[in-house]
Design a protein around this motif. Sequence first.
Motif, PDB file in Angstrom:
ATOM      1  N   UNK A 143       0.867  -1.176   0.000  1.00  0.00           N
ATOM      2  CA  UNK A 143       0.000   0.000   0.000  1.00  0.00           C
ATOM      3  C   UNK A 143       0.907   1.231   0.000  1.00  0.00           C
ATOM      4  N   UNK A 144       1.091   1.841  -1.155  1.00  0.00           N
ATOM      5  CA  UNK A 144       1.991   2.975  -1.311  1.00  0.00           C
ATOM      6  C   UNK A 144       1.182   4.269  -1.332  1.00  0.00           C
ATOM      7  N   UNK A 145       1.500   5.148  -0.427  1.00  0.00           N
ATOM      8  CA  UNK A 145       0.782   6.422  -0.371  1.00  0.00           C
ATOM      9  C   UNK A 145       1.014   7.196  -1.666  1.00  0.00           C
ATOM     10  N   UNK A 146      -0.048   7.751  -2.204  1.00  0.00           N
ATOM     11  CA  UNK A 146      -0.043   8.564  -3.423  1.00  0.00           C
ATOM     12  C   UNK A 146       0.182   7.757  -4.699  1.00  0.00           C
ATOM     13  N   UNK A 147       0.348   6.431  -4.591  1.00  0.00           N
ATOM     14  CA  UNK A 147       0.479   5.620  -5.805  1.00  0.00           C
ATOM     15  C   UNK A 147      -0.899   5.407  -6.422  1.00  0.00           C
ATOM     16  N   UNK A 148      -0.920   5.240  -7.734  1.00  0.00           N
ATOM     17  CA  UNK A 148      -2.190   4.959  -8.406  1.00  0.00           C
ATOM     18  C   UNK A 148      -2.746   3.634  -7.902  1.00  0.00           C
ATOM     19  N   UNK A 149      -4.025   3.566  -7.581  1.00  0.00           N
ATOM     20  CA  UNK A 149      -4.602   2.317  -7.051  1.00  0.00           C
ATOM     21  C   UNK A 149      -4.376   1.118  -7.967  1.00  0.00           C
ATOM     22  N   UNK A 150      -4.504   1.327  -9.300  1.00  0.00           N
ATOM     23  CA  UNK A 150      -4.403   0.184 -10.203  1.00  0.00           C
ATOM     24  C   UNK A 150      -2.965  -0.244 -10.465  1.00  0.00           C
ATOM     25  N   UNK A 151      -2.015   0.295  -9.708  1.00  0.00           N
ATOM     26  CA  UNK A 151      -0.660  -0.229  -9.708  1.00  0.00           C
ATOM     27  C   UNK A 151      -0.425  -1.165  -8.528  1.00  0.00           C
ATOM     28  N   UNK A 152      -1.370  -1.262  -7.617  1.00  0.00           N
ATOM     29  CA  UNK A 152      -1.151  -1.954  -6.356  1.00  0.00           C
ATOM     30  C   UNK A 152      -1.958  -3.244  -6.270  1.00  0.00           C
ATOM     31  N   UNK A 153      -1.377  -4.275  -5.631  1.00  0.00           N
ATOM     32  CA  UNK A 153      -2.079  -5.562  -5.535  1.00  0.00           C
ATOM     33  C   UNK A 153      -3.448  -5.472  -4.878  1.00  0.00           C
ATOM     34  N   UNK A 154      -3.611  -4.595  -3.872  1.00  0.00           N
ATOM     35  CA  UNK A 154      -4.891  -4.537  -3.162  1.00  0.00           C
ATOM     36  C   UNK A 154      -6.051  -4.170  -4.094  1.00  0.00           C
ATOM     37  N   UNK A 155      -5.746  -3.408  -5.127  1.00  0.00           N
ATOM     38  CA  UNK A 155      -6.766  -3.035  -6.108  1.00  0.00           C
ATOM     39  C   UNK A 155      -7.363  -4.270  -6.768  1.00  0.00           C
ATOM     40  N   UNK A 156      -6.524  -5.300  -6.930  1.00  0.00           N
ATOM     41  CA  UNK A 156      -6.931  -6.479  -7.690  1.00  0.00           C
ATOM     42  C   UNK A 156      -7.495  -7.601  -6.821  1.00  0.00           C
ATOM     43  N   UNK A 157      -6.956  -7.789  -5.593  1.00  0.00           N
ATOM     44  CA  UNK A 157      -7.480  -8.922  -4.813  1.00  0.00           C
ATOM     45  C   UNK A 157      -8.616  -8.522  -3.879  1.00  0.00           C
ATOM     46  N   UNK A 158      -8.686  -7.259  -3.467  1.00  0.00           N
ATOM     47  CA  UNK A 158      -9.805  -6.766  -2.664  1.00  0.00           C
ATOM     48  C   UNK A 158     -10.092  -7.619  -1.432  1.00  0.00           C
ATOM     49  N   UNK A 159      -9.057  -8.192  -0.842  1.00  0.00           N
ATOM     50  CA  UNK A 159      -9.285  -9.055   0.314  1.00  0.00           C
ATOM     51  C   UNK A 159      -9.818  -8.254   1.499  1.00  0.00           C
TER      52      UNK A 159
END
Length: 715
Positions: free
Chosen positions: A550-566
């Motif tokens: 979870x990177x602050x200010x990073x685009x959401x669709x660059x981060x794993x959490x965007x895709x797995x939504x656990x």
Amino acid sequence: MRFKKILLILSMFIIPLIAFPETGERLWMRYSPLPDDVQSRYAGLFSVYFEPGSSTVNVAKDELNKAFRGMMEEGLQFQDNIRKSSLLIGKGISRKAEIEGLEEALKKCGSEGYVIKSAEIDGRKKIIVSANSDAGILYGTFAFIRMMQTGRSPEDLNIIEKPEYDLRLLNHWDNLDGTVERGYAGHSIWWNRKKDYDSLKEHYQTYARANASVGINGTVLNNVNADPQVLTHDYIEKFARFADLLRPYNIKVYMSVNFSSPAIIGGLEDSDPLREEVRQWWKQKVAEIYELIPDFGGFLVKANSEGQPGPQDYGRTHAEGANMMAEALEPYGGIVMWRAFVYSPSGDDRAKQAYNEFVPLDGEFHENVIVQVKNGPVDFQPREPFSPVFGAMEHTPLMIEFQITQEYLGFSDHLAYLAPLQKECLESDTYVNGPGSTVAKTTDGSIFNQTHSAIAGVANIGRDTNWTGHHFAQANWYAYGRLAWDHTLAADDIAVEWVKMTFSHEPDFVQPVLNIMMRSREAVVNYMTPLGLHHLMGWSHHYGPEPWTDIEDARPDWLPRYYHNASEYGIGFDRSESGSNAVEQYSEPLRSMFNNPGTCPENLILWFHHLPWDYRMSSGLTLWDELCYHYYHGVDEARLMQKQWDRLAGMIDRERFDHVQHKLKIQTREAVWWRDACLLYFQTFSGMPIPHELERPEHDLEELMELEFDMTHHN
């Protein structure tokens, strides 16, 4: 025979002391002596008539002689008279001798295909290799060599082949400073080399021979994230040198270009594609290129994607930008390959964006524009559904893009044979024109009568001695070329070819290695991203597991959490009608099938659905338990591959055996890393235990989350 026995004795006792180690440098063109039974089948073919011709014909002739010297331990006897020859190769064979069925067969070959045929002339048996072009002679010669390498009988031949795709390209993501983006086999073979061009000529010829052997006829020499300097005169001259070297092998060179080049290196106010001054700049630049490279292939363009400039910067469409370049290239026969890998921080599902941006433009692109589409809708994941763009643009040629380099599949550390992945995509039914409308048929011209058919593979080639970092990664270069030529080939048949050509004909070696290769991709999917999970890799390096990133200010669709939504409620990306509705972009019956978790293929279920942890799978297990079993099965498969390879000790050279063994140990260790990192992290949300019959994780979650990834550790 006595002389051969003496040589055999010498080879057993003396030659091993002086022989060069097997480095993999020769790829699948080792041309080592064939087994005696195979040699006996080809023993009557040393007398050859090879019709004179161009430089392309000459390299084919030299290759055949090289192959015979290596595999048959004796050079060819070239004849001027076809009646004195047992092997006849040339375009004009049918004019020199009456051969039943040859003329009809040649009509089916097109401009690059070939015929390999058994025939009788004056009562004597002959083998004919013929074609309509010098390129066809080149490919037919390599096909005949492949027959020898794999031990196929030369009796009763009637082979008629032509390529399924007109344009069969490698895309090198090589930067002008010599680095390679997503390259894991050393620096660029093209750029920033200390050695002079002449001293590297043999190296480049090996590259050209390898590509010609599988029918690849084009190469993009620089990264899609293009440096504008590539269009300066100095670099155009360098492209011209490479074009001259590759031309005899029927390989055209292409160039990735930066859309803002007119402003950056041309001094113009901007790069607006509708401004006449900009259009003229491109026409002048194209003329400059063709003056030095008369057969230049064209441009590859990445625009308005990941920060790259493009026509949308000026309020113009992708079609308007591509057409501007197409007009400049059209008088010379050049093409524009315009990548559809686009996504913007719009808030919409990233998987939908290529479709949303390009499908409405169908019919607006010029005839010499090809839209290049990644095999899946996100980004070269271990498993994705096919991109819904395939089949959705009836009036626009689409060029399927595969990734040969293993950006998301363990780099050059993990053995992952990718032909099954490519076949999975190519054989997927889009249903756009009813059942049987496979991705392959929507791109090869079978369904839509378009001007061009094309396919691209992002190369895994670098300066490593074995070219690809992992000896088995060579198989992915080979298999891509074979499928680009004929996408109906079976993945296991291609693997057997490659194993015999690269290692050994010994069945006790071939069968276990085939088993390893054919289960390897699914093993990687299981220990990385099973059940449709995707993009769990570290957001910058794409190597190890970082589902927690979870990177602050990073685009959401660059981060794993965007895709797995656990979450405590479940896991997965909801692309059903109640979610992002990405299912709408697929034709029926796929749309309904993907929309319903009960009918969605379970290997993609978390791609299309967010499901509770206790959701019941078809096995009767909860989703959580099913996920656990997949991750553990992936680790078991990695261990099995390692054990199978260990049992092959002594069956091939020590150098390559040890190298692969070392890599498999890394893969097994990292499969456990992946399994533990993902399951322990997801367990913080599910709150459910790992099934008791499975072994306990080997790591601690906090320790894994604090692990700093070292980009050099995979070496």
